[in-house]
Design a protein around this motif. Structure first.
Motif, PDB file in Angstrom:
ATOM      1  N   LYS A 155       0.826  -1.213   0.000  1.00  0.00           N
ATOM      2  CA  LYS A 155       0.000   0.000   0.000  1.00  0.00           C
ATOM      3  C   LYS A 155       0.858   1.260   0.000  1.00  0.00           C
ATOM      4  N   LYS A 200      -4.760   2.638   6.324  1.00  0.00           N
ATOM      5  CA  LYS A 200      -4.362   1.274   5.954  1.00  0.00           C
ATOM      6  C   LYS A 200      -2.936   0.944   6.361  1.00  0.00           C
ATOM      7  N   GLU A 242      -2.254  -7.587   4.089  1.00  0.00           N
ATOM      8  CA  GLU A 242      -3.112  -8.178   3.065  1.00  0.00           C
ATOM      9  C   GLU A 242      -4.095  -9.141   3.718  1.00  0.00           C
ATOM     10  N   GLY A 280      -7.526  -8.671   4.193  1.00  0.00           N
ATOM     11  CA  GLY A 280      -8.759  -8.122   4.746  1.00  0.00           C
ATOM     12  C   GLY A 280      -8.734  -8.034   6.254  1.00  0.00           C
ATOM     13  N   GLN A 339      -8.504   8.107   0.545  1.00  0.00           N
ATOM     14  CA  GLN A 339      -9.850   8.654   0.397  1.00  0.00           C
ATOM     15  C   GLN A 339     -10.848   7.509   0.510  1.00  0.00           C
ATOM     16  N   GLU A 351     -17.198  -4.711  -5.065  1.00  0.00           N
ATOM     17  CA  GLU A 351     -15.820  -4.385  -5.441  1.00  0.00           C
ATOM     18  C   GLU A 351     -15.435  -5.298  -6.594  1.00  0.00           C
TER      19      GLU A 351
HETATM   20  P1  ADP Z   1      -6.455  -5.996   1.731  1.00  0.00           P
HETATM   21  O1  ADP Z   1      -5.127  -6.068   1.066  1.00  0.00           O
HETATM   22  O2  ADP Z   1      -6.435  -6.417   3.155  1.00  0.00           O
HETATM   23  O3  ADP Z   1      -7.524  -6.661   0.924  1.00  0.00           O
HETATM   24  P2  ADP Z   1      -7.769  -3.526   0.943  1.00  0.00           P
HETATM   25  O4  ADP Z   1      -7.060  -2.271   0.593  1.00  0.00           O
HETATM   26  O5  ADP Z   1      -8.352  -4.260  -0.199  1.00  0.00           O
HETATM   27  O6  ADP Z   1      -6.777  -4.428   1.793  1.00  0.00           O
HETATM   28  O7  ADP Z   1      -8.895  -3.199   1.992  1.00  0.00           O
HETATM   29  C1  ADP Z   1      -9.775  -4.199   2.475  1.00  0.00           C
HETATM   30  C2  ADP Z   1     -11.218  -3.814   2.205  1.00  0.00           C
HETATM   31  O8  ADP Z   1     -11.500  -2.536   2.803  1.00  0.00           O
HETATM   32  C3  ADP Z   1     -11.561  -3.659   0.729  1.00  0.00           C
HETATM   33  O9  ADP Z   1     -11.924  -4.882   0.152  1.00  0.00           O
HETATM   34  C4  ADP Z   1     -12.727  -2.682   0.793  1.00  0.00           C
HETATM   35  O10 ADP Z   1     -13.923  -3.365   1.085  1.00  0.00           O
HETATM   36  C5  ADP Z   1     -12.372  -1.803   1.980  1.00  0.00           C
HETATM   37  N1  ADP Z   1     -11.673  -0.584   1.520  1.00  0.00           N
HETATM   38  C6  ADP Z   1     -10.352  -0.454   1.293  1.00  0.00           C
HETATM   39  N2  ADP Z   1     -10.043   0.781   0.867  1.00  0.00           N
HETATM   40  C7  ADP Z   1     -11.200   1.451   0.802  1.00  0.00           C
HETATM   41  C8  ADP Z   1     -11.556   2.798   0.430  1.00  0.00           C
HETATM   42  N3  ADP Z   1     -10.626   3.669   0.043  1.00  0.00           N
HETATM   43  N4  ADP Z   1     -12.859   3.149   0.496  1.00  0.00           N
HETATM   44  C9  ADP Z   1     -13.792   2.255   0.906  1.00  0.00           C
HETATM   45  N5  ADP Z   1     -13.530   0.997   1.274  1.00  0.00           N
HETATM   46  C10 ADP Z   1     -12.246   0.583   1.227  1.00  0.00           C
END
Ligand code: ADP
Ligand code: MG
Ligand code: MG
Length: 478
Positions: free
Chosen positions: A313, A367, A371, A373, A404, A429
């Protein structure tokens, strides 16, 4: 471009009809291997065929505008290329993550391996990327925004195709009643495309006796998604797959003088990680030793340590800074297309954005470099953490980025879990798979490789099917 009226009015379906659909869906899942280990059975994560249940699914495909689907597919090869370019810039990776390294031990360990490879001047001629770029459609700005780029252990290339075929099958049987056309669910060849890419990497490695090794978690209830790839490798390409945990690799593995990775007496040509992405996958030093051993070998790693780090990230956030994409992509149009997908991303050393986020935390997501979730911070917790960092002047903030918050459209859907359906308000998503294969200067594959929609109740902040937040879904183009 987008019709405002809902496609199908879920409210209008009577329970009896929905029950019939659910029944057909459950039979289909059972007959076609859209199944996961059932946590009620202890052995369901280790012994195939024991304790299976259908994967959590959306009963019907979720409407998605065709133009945005096309946009997401079109940028897939560009993101593949970007990851490859970034992975080659070791200094960019090390510099971007230098502060994070101090705050996050996991990233630090990965960077140590990366440094070791640099010191030994290790070259990766054959480069295999099996990625998934995830997007949400922001309702407010009507734009397709990237959530993240996954470069390690992207889940559900096996089930992406299956859930699509499930929905197509249901629409063929019940489409008239539903007023839906199965042809509007786009074809999805995620499984064969990922397997074909692995097979081509195996060919490039050019050892007919070598196997593909899937690095797995010791207890994996999502094993069938992975077995789908192994099955295509075996039946279509006549390639043998072995499954090993990092601990087993440490015990049974060695690297020969010519660089060949030998595990359990067999030469390994391609290492496909479905583990190794979270600190939990490294409970002891043994697992780190295994990761290093694999990295030092000549086997094709999917991903290499550099590809893995390029998907963090922090790197995503650095790439969103003005002028950075231009360093990696030569074509201006490509830069424009990529940047169009970028949401607001900030480092936590930006006082102005910290102030905004403390005032309106609901507009941000915080964040960490994790990875799988369930790791992000939302709402009041964002404020609390930011205030704490401010007060204590901690270095700890370098472990996080700010993003954002994206607000996708909420719609009524039927989610099916453990044989029961629930009607709920949900958001979706879209994940686009991408495969990339290069041998030295020759790009052998660079393509979009299918898709996966994941849908979750809108009251849940997190995503993740395996993590229990979301269900598998496909799309209905409108
Ligand atoms: P991971 O690598 O753990 O999957 P993500 O960046 O995909 O990390 O974040 C996990 C979940 O959080 C995403 O699947 C989404 O549902 C939610 N999420 C992540 N970033 C955003 C954002 N900018 N706005 C809204 N929801 C988000
Ligand atoms: Mg991820
Ligand atoms: Mg994710």
């Amino acid at each position: 471009m987008e019709s405002e009226k809902p496609m199908f009015q879920v409210e209008n379906f009577d329970d009896e009809f929905v029950q019939k659909l659910v029944y057909d869906a459950l039979v289909w899942c059972s007959l076609h291997g859209l199944v996961v280990g059932d946590k009620a059975y202890q052995k369901s994560g280790t012994v195939p065929g024991v304790g299976m249940t259908h994967a959590p699914i959306a009963l019907l495909p979720t409407p998605f505008p065709e133009s945005f689907f096309k946009q997401a597919c079109e940028v897939a090869p560009l993101f593949n290329e970007l990851v490859d370019r970034v992975s080659l810039d070791a200094k960019f990776i090390q510099d971007s993550l230098s502060r994070t390294k101090k705050a996050d031990i996991f990233t630090s360990r990965l960077l140590d391996i990366h440094s070791k490879m640099l010191e030994s001047n290790k070259k990766e001629d054959i480069r295999l990327g099996l990625h998934r770029s995830d997007y949400m459609l922001d309702e407010e700005t009507k734009s397709l925004l990237q959530i993240e780029m996954n470069t390690i252990s992207c889940s559900f290339p096996g089930f992406g195709r299956l859930v699509t075929e499930l929905h197509q099958s249901l629409l063929r049987s019940h489409g008239d009643h539903l007023g839906l056309d199965s042809e509007r669910v786009p074809k999805n060849t995620s499984t064969s495309q990922f397997a074909d890419a692995m097979a081509k990497a195996w060919l490039e490695y050019n050892n007919p006796r070598a196997v593909v090794m899937v690095v797995v978690q010791p207890d994996e209830r999502n094993m069938y998604d992975q077995h789908w790839l192994s099955s295509v490798l075996r039946e279509k390409h006549n390639i043998v797959t072995i499954r090993k945990s990092l601990a087993q690799v440490e015990k049974e593995g060695s690297v020969q003088e010519d660089g060949t990775l030998i595990v359990d007496g067999q030469a390994v040509s391609v290492v496909y990680y479905r583990s190794g992405y979270t600190p939990r996958d490294y409970p002891s030093e043994l697992e780190w030793d295994a990761r290093l051993l694999i990295e030092q070998s000549s086997a094709v790693k999917c991903p290499s340590i550099a590809y893995h780090l390029a998907g963090t990230k922090k790197i995503q956030q650095e790439l969103a800074k003005p002028g950075v994409l231009e360093r990696f992509m030569d074509n201006k149009d490509d830069v424009t297309k990529l940047r169009k997908c970028f949401a607001g991303l900030w480092s936590l050393d930006d006082p102005e954005i910290i102030k905004k986020a403390i005032e309106k935390p609901e507009l941000f997501v915080m964040k960490p470099q994790r990875e799988g979730g369930g790791n992000n911070i939302y709402g009041d917790d964002v404020r609390e953490n930011l205030l704490r960092f401010q007060k204590e002047g901690e270095e700890e903030n370098a472990a996080y980025i700010l993003m954002q918050r994206i607000f996708p459209k909420v719609s009524n859907v039927f989610l099916v879990r453990e044989g029961v359906y629930h009607k709920d308000q949900a958001i979706s998503e879209l994940g686009i798979y991408g495969a990339y294969l290069r041998n030295k200067e020759k790009v052998i594959i660079n393509e979009q490789s299918g898709y996966l929609m994941r849908t979750k109740v809108s009251s849940s902040d997190e995503g993740g099917v395996a993590a229990g937040f979301a269900v598998l879904d496909s799309i209905y183009l409108n």
